[in-house]
Write a protein that holds these residues in place. Structure first.
Motif, PDB file in Angstrom:
ATOM      1  N   THR A  58       2.670  11.462 -10.247  1.00  0.00           N
ATOM      2  CA  THR A  58       1.948  12.729 -10.280  1.00  0.00           C
ATOM      3  C   THR A  58       2.912  13.904 -10.392  1.00  0.00           C
ATOM      4  O   THR A  58       2.678  14.837 -11.153  1.00  0.00           O
ATOM      5  CB  THR A  58       1.088  12.892  -9.014  1.00  0.00           C
ATOM      6  N   SER A  59       4.005  13.835  -9.641  1.00  0.00           N
ATOM      7  CA  SER A  59       4.932  14.971  -9.632  1.00  0.00           C
ATOM      8  C   SER A  59       5.963  14.915 -10.753  1.00  0.00           C
ATOM      9  O   SER A  59       6.406  15.939 -11.237  1.00  0.00           O
ATOM     10  CB  SER A  59       5.646  15.058  -8.287  1.00  0.00           C
ATOM     11  N   MET A  83       0.824  -1.204   0.000  1.00  0.00           N
ATOM     12  CA  MET A  83       0.000   0.000   0.000  1.00  0.00           C
ATOM     13  C   MET A  83       0.866   1.265   0.000  1.00  0.00           C
ATOM     14  O   MET A  83       0.603   2.192  -0.739  1.00  0.00           O
ATOM     15  CB  MET A  83      -0.920  -0.039   1.233  1.00  0.00           C
ATOM     16  N   ALA A  84       1.898   1.270   0.857  1.00  0.00           N
ATOM     17  CA  ALA A  84       2.790   2.431   0.933  1.00  0.00           C
ATOM     18  C   ALA A  84       3.565   2.603  -0.368  1.00  0.00           C
ATOM     19  O   ALA A  84       3.805   3.722  -0.809  1.00  0.00           O
ATOM     20  CB  ALA A  84       3.743   2.292   2.113  1.00  0.00           C
ATOM     21  N   VAL A  85       3.950   1.457  -0.987  1.00  0.00           N
ATOM     22  CA  VAL A  85       4.684   1.514  -2.248  1.00  0.00           C
ATOM     23  C   VAL A  85       3.792   2.096  -3.342  1.00  0.00           C
ATOM     24  O   VAL A  85       4.226   2.907  -4.159  1.00  0.00           O
ATOM     25  CB  VAL A  85       5.199   0.109  -2.641  1.00  0.00           C
ATOM     26  N   THR A  86       2.540   1.704  -3.366  1.00  0.00           N
ATOM     27  CA  THR A  86       1.587   2.205  -4.355  1.00  0.00           C
ATOM     28  C   THR A  86       1.392   3.704  -4.207  1.00  0.00           C
ATOM     29  O   THR A  86       1.359   4.435  -5.196  1.00  0.00           O
ATOM     30  CB  THR A  86       0.229   1.483  -4.217  1.00  0.00           C
ATOM     31  N   LYS A  87       1.270   4.163  -2.953  1.00  0.00           N
ATOM     32  CA  LYS A  87       1.117   5.604  -2.710  1.00  0.00           C
ATOM     33  C   LYS A  87       2.357   6.367  -3.149  1.00  0.00           C
ATOM     34  O   LYS A  87       2.260   7.428  -3.753  1.00  0.00           O
ATOM     35  CB  LYS A  87       0.833   5.871  -1.235  1.00  0.00           C
ATOM     36  N   SER A  88       3.528   5.807  -2.845  1.00  0.00           N
ATOM     37  CA  SER A  88       4.778   6.463  -3.242  1.00  0.00           C
ATOM     38  C   SER A  88       4.908   6.528  -4.759  1.00  0.00           C
ATOM     39  O   SER A  88       5.326   7.550  -5.312  1.00  0.00           O
ATOM     40  CB  SER A  88       5.978   5.719  -2.660  1.00  0.00           C
ATOM     41  N   LEU A  89       4.549   5.441  -5.423  1.00  0.00           N
ATOM     42  CA  LEU A  89       4.607   5.415  -6.880  1.00  0.00           C
ATOM     43  C   LEU A  89       3.620   6.410  -7.486  1.00  0.00           C
ATOM     44  O   LEU A  89       3.955   7.134  -8.426  1.00  0.00           O
ATOM     45  CB  LEU A  89       4.324   3.999  -7.397  1.00  0.00           C
ATOM     46  N   ALA A  90       2.410   6.460  -6.946  1.00  0.00           N
ATOM     47  CA  ALA A  90       1.406   7.404  -7.438  1.00  0.00           C
ATOM     48  C   ALA A  90       1.876   8.842  -7.237  1.00  0.00           C
ATOM     49  O   ALA A  90       1.712   9.694  -8.126  1.00  0.00           O
ATOM     50  CB  ALA A  90       0.074   7.176  -6.735  1.00  0.00           C
ATOM     51  N   LYS A  91       2.477   9.122  -6.096  1.00  0.00           N
ATOM     52  CA  LYS A  91       2.982  10.472  -5.819  1.00  0.00           C
ATOM     53  C   LYS A  91       4.109  10.831  -6.786  1.00  0.00           C
ATOM     54  O   LYS A  91       4.160  11.940  -7.316  1.00  0.00           O
ATOM     55  CB  LYS A  91       3.466  10.563  -4.378  1.00  0.00           C
TER      56      LYS A  91
END
Length: 193
Positions: A12-13, A1-9
């Motif tokens: 995005t940037s 879950m944390a990896v997915t959020k980091s990848l999405a962030k």
């Protein structure tokens, strides 16, 4: 879950930078001359005007605005400069800058004082500037005379092995970074987001 959020962030940037990098990798494999210094300098020189326009638009967007007239104003400024080139480079450059500055001030006054929507005002200005440029030139290209060697040098000259437009873009990017991050105006620009 944390990896997915980091990848999405990250996507995005930095997604556009990743796409640009992927295109460069593809082009370097597809075209053997793509990564040569001459080609890379040529790409930077040819895109320098777009980079300057993008820089100005960045500041406009950061302040919460929009300007649809920049492309047409660049065209009109170029037409005015080319038409005045026979009187020397200095007159041509000042004339091109003055003509676009005048229309920019009109845009600013209509948006800030008359409280008209920036989208509508700049769309009108874009149409007017494009029409004016086409009318002045009678839809023909304008030759820049040799008397305006300084104007030609700004667009096609070199300092050492680096094209002048690339150096201008680098200086403008540094100046804008400094203004946005180290000045009171920059703080106000970010505050209005």
């Amino acid at each position: 879950m944390a990896v997915t959020k980091s990848l999405a962030k990250f996507l995005t940037s930095q997604g556009l930078l990743l796409i640009l990098f992927s295109l460069a990798v593809f082009a370097s494999f597809r075209y053997e001359t793509f990564l040569t210094p001459l080609n890379l300098m040529n790409i930077m020189r040819q895109n320098s005007m777009l980079a300057i326009v993008a820089l100005g638009m960045t500041v406009v967007i950061l302040s919460g605005g929009i300007d649809l007239s920049v492309g047409a104003l660049v065209a009109l400024g170029g037409v005015v400069a080319a038409m005045l080139a026979g009187q020397g480079s200095f007159v041509a450059i000042i004339g091109g800058i003055a003509s676009t500055t005048l229309l920019g001030v009109v845009n600013g006054l209509l948006v800030s004082r008359a409280r008209l929507q920036p989208f509508v005002v700049t769309l009108f200005t874009a149409s007017a500037a494009r029409g004016l440029a086409l009318s002045i030139t009678e839809e023909r290209s304008i030759a820049v005379p040799s008397a305006a060697s300084g104007l030609v040098w700004l667009g096609r000259g070199f300092i050492g092995s680096i094209p002048v437009p690339v150096l201008i873009v680098a200086l403008l990017y540094f100046a804008t970074w400094f203004m946005l991050h180290r000045s009171r105006l920059g703080l106000h620009t970010f505050r209005y987001r």
